[in-house]
Design a protein around this motif. Structure first.
Motif, PDB file in Angstrom:
ATOM      1  N   SER A 198       7.242   2.433   0.391  1.00  0.00           N
ATOM      2  CA  SER A 198       6.691   2.676   2.202  1.00  0.00           C
ATOM      3  C   SER A 198       5.904   1.212   2.397  1.00  0.00           C
ATOM      4  N   LYS A 199       6.222   1.354   3.675  1.00  0.00           N
ATOM      5  CA  LYS A 199       6.200   0.022   4.231  1.00  0.00           C
ATOM      6  C   LYS A 199       4.219   0.598   5.136  1.00  0.00           C
ATOM      7  N   LYS A 200       3.388  -0.566   4.713  1.00  0.00           N
ATOM      8  CA  LYS A 200       2.119  -0.246   4.036  1.00  0.00           C
ATOM      9  C   LYS A 200       1.545   0.136   5.721  1.00  0.00           C
ATOM     10  N   SER A 232      -6.341  -2.828   6.682  1.00  0.00           N
ATOM     11  CA  SER A 232      -7.820  -3.430   7.256  1.00  0.00           C
ATOM     12  C   SER A 232      -8.366  -3.322   6.204  1.00  0.00           C
ATOM     13  N   LEU A 233      -8.399  -1.673   5.378  1.00  0.00           N
ATOM     14  CA  LEU A 233      -8.984  -2.336   4.498  1.00  0.00           C
ATOM     15  C   LEU A 233      -8.651  -2.866   2.938  1.00  0.00           C
ATOM     16  N   GLN A 246     -11.675   5.351  -1.370  1.00  0.00           N
ATOM     17  CA  GLN A 246     -11.120   4.952   0.486  1.00  0.00           C
ATOM     18  C   GLN A 246      -9.221   4.419  -0.469  1.00  0.00           C
ATOM     19  N   LEU A 247      -9.526   3.928  -0.741  1.00  0.00           N
ATOM     20  CA  LEU A 247      -7.680   2.920  -0.764  1.00  0.00           C
ATOM     21  C   LEU A 247      -7.286   4.047  -1.789  1.00  0.00           C
ATOM     22  N   LYS A 277      -1.199   8.946  -1.094  1.00  0.00           N
ATOM     23  CA  LYS A 277      -1.095   9.634  -0.757  1.00  0.00           C
ATOM     24  C   LYS A 277       0.603   9.046   0.157  1.00  0.00           C
ATOM     25  N   ARG A 278       0.233   7.859   0.198  1.00  0.00           N
ATOM     26  CA  ARG A 278       1.654   7.022   0.163  1.00  0.00           C
ATOM     27  C   ARG A 278       2.621   6.886  -0.644  1.00  0.00           C
TER      28      ARG A 278
END
Length: 287
Positions: free
Chosen positions: A95-97, A103-104, A188-189, A195-196
């Motif tokens: 999927s597209k980021k 940003s991270l 955090q990434l 999830k992504r």
């Protein structure tokens, strides 16, 4: 002889035309209505796609991985025929980021660059210290030095070594701060990417049309990773006033899909139960 050659050639062309397979067509869909049950939810979405003459395979992509395959229903509107409907999983979907991940990642790259520069400076100061340590025995190398010369050299060594030690302490502090920031951003990434990078479902629909037409579809399916539970608020103005009981619902969904601007219904029913009235069998007692 020529006629035979022409017939064979026509046969080859015929086989080439009818053995050609069309690539599946990816079709996005939009969720418009959700009915949330106590431990599941029924999702209704719409989609439309321009299909060509002949047989086409449409893939409704990026759906929840928690779809109950037995609950999938597809309705089509237009001059075409739905030949088959099936459900499958996609574990290779990239999927597209989203912008927050981009940003991270940019911040992480910048911090890693600063950390490498900090390590380089620390290495330079360490080499300079080693150079001073290797050349501090100046009296044995040169016996013509006066006491004033030795005092100047000692002052230089003391000042330079003190400056190097302070710089190294400062660089250690900077490295610790950079590593702390890198660790937080990386964690955090990892959370966002976990999830992504989840697998998704796909509903594959094969259609046939006699002409080029814009086909409209209604999709319906049940997911098992959503639900709701009742909640109550009791509010009292004072001891003399009646109590107000507010009935609310705590809705949750972990489908992996966003329910933005959708019509939401709550139900205490069970979509897995049949709507047909059961046939009651009598019990006969013998005495």
């Amino acid at each position: 002889m020529k006629k035979a050659v022409l017939i064979a050639g026509a046969g080859i062309i015929f086989l080439q035309v009818f053995s050609k397979t069309e690539e599946p067509i990816n079709v996005p869909s939009k969720i418009e209505e959700v009915t949330v049950f106590l431990s599941s939810a029924q999702i209704k979405s719409r989609a439309e796609k321009l299909i060509e003459t002949g047989t086409s395979t449409l893939v409704f992509e990026n759906l929840s991985q928690y779809i109950d395959a037995n609950s999938v229903q597809v309705e089509g509107y237009g001059p075409f025929t739905i030949l088959s409907v099936s459900h499958r999983m996609n574990y290779l979907n990239d999927s597209k980021k989203p912008q927050n991940i981009i940003s991270l990642e940019d911040s992480l790259s910048e911090l890693n660059t600063k950390l490498e520069l900090n390590k380089g400076l620390a290495n330079i100061y360490e080499q300079e210290k080693s150079l001073l340590d290797a050349n501090k025995n100046v009296k044995g190398q040169n016996s013509n030095l006066t006491s004033e010369d030795l005092e100047d050299i000692a002052d230089f060594f003391r000042l330079r070594m003190s400056d190097i030690m302070l710089k190294k302490i400062e660089l250690i502090k900077i490295a610790k701060e950079l590593n702390d920031q890198i660790s937080r951003i990386q964690n955090q990434l990892n959370e966002f990417n976990a999830k992504r990078n989840q697998p998704t479902s796909e509903i594959v629909v094969e259609v046939s049309s006699d002409s080029r037409v814009t086909a409209k579809f209604n999709l319906s399916y049940v997911i098992n990773n959503a639900g709701w539970s009742p909640a109550y608020d009791i509010r009292v103005k004072d001891t003399q006033s009646p109590a107000a009981l507010n009935y609310k619902a705590n809705v949750y969904q972990n489908s992996g899909m966003d329910w933005d601007n959708v019509k939401l219904n709550l139900s205490t029913g069970n979509p897995s139960l049949s709507g047909t009235k059961p046939q009651m069998q009598p019990w006969i007692l013998n005495f």
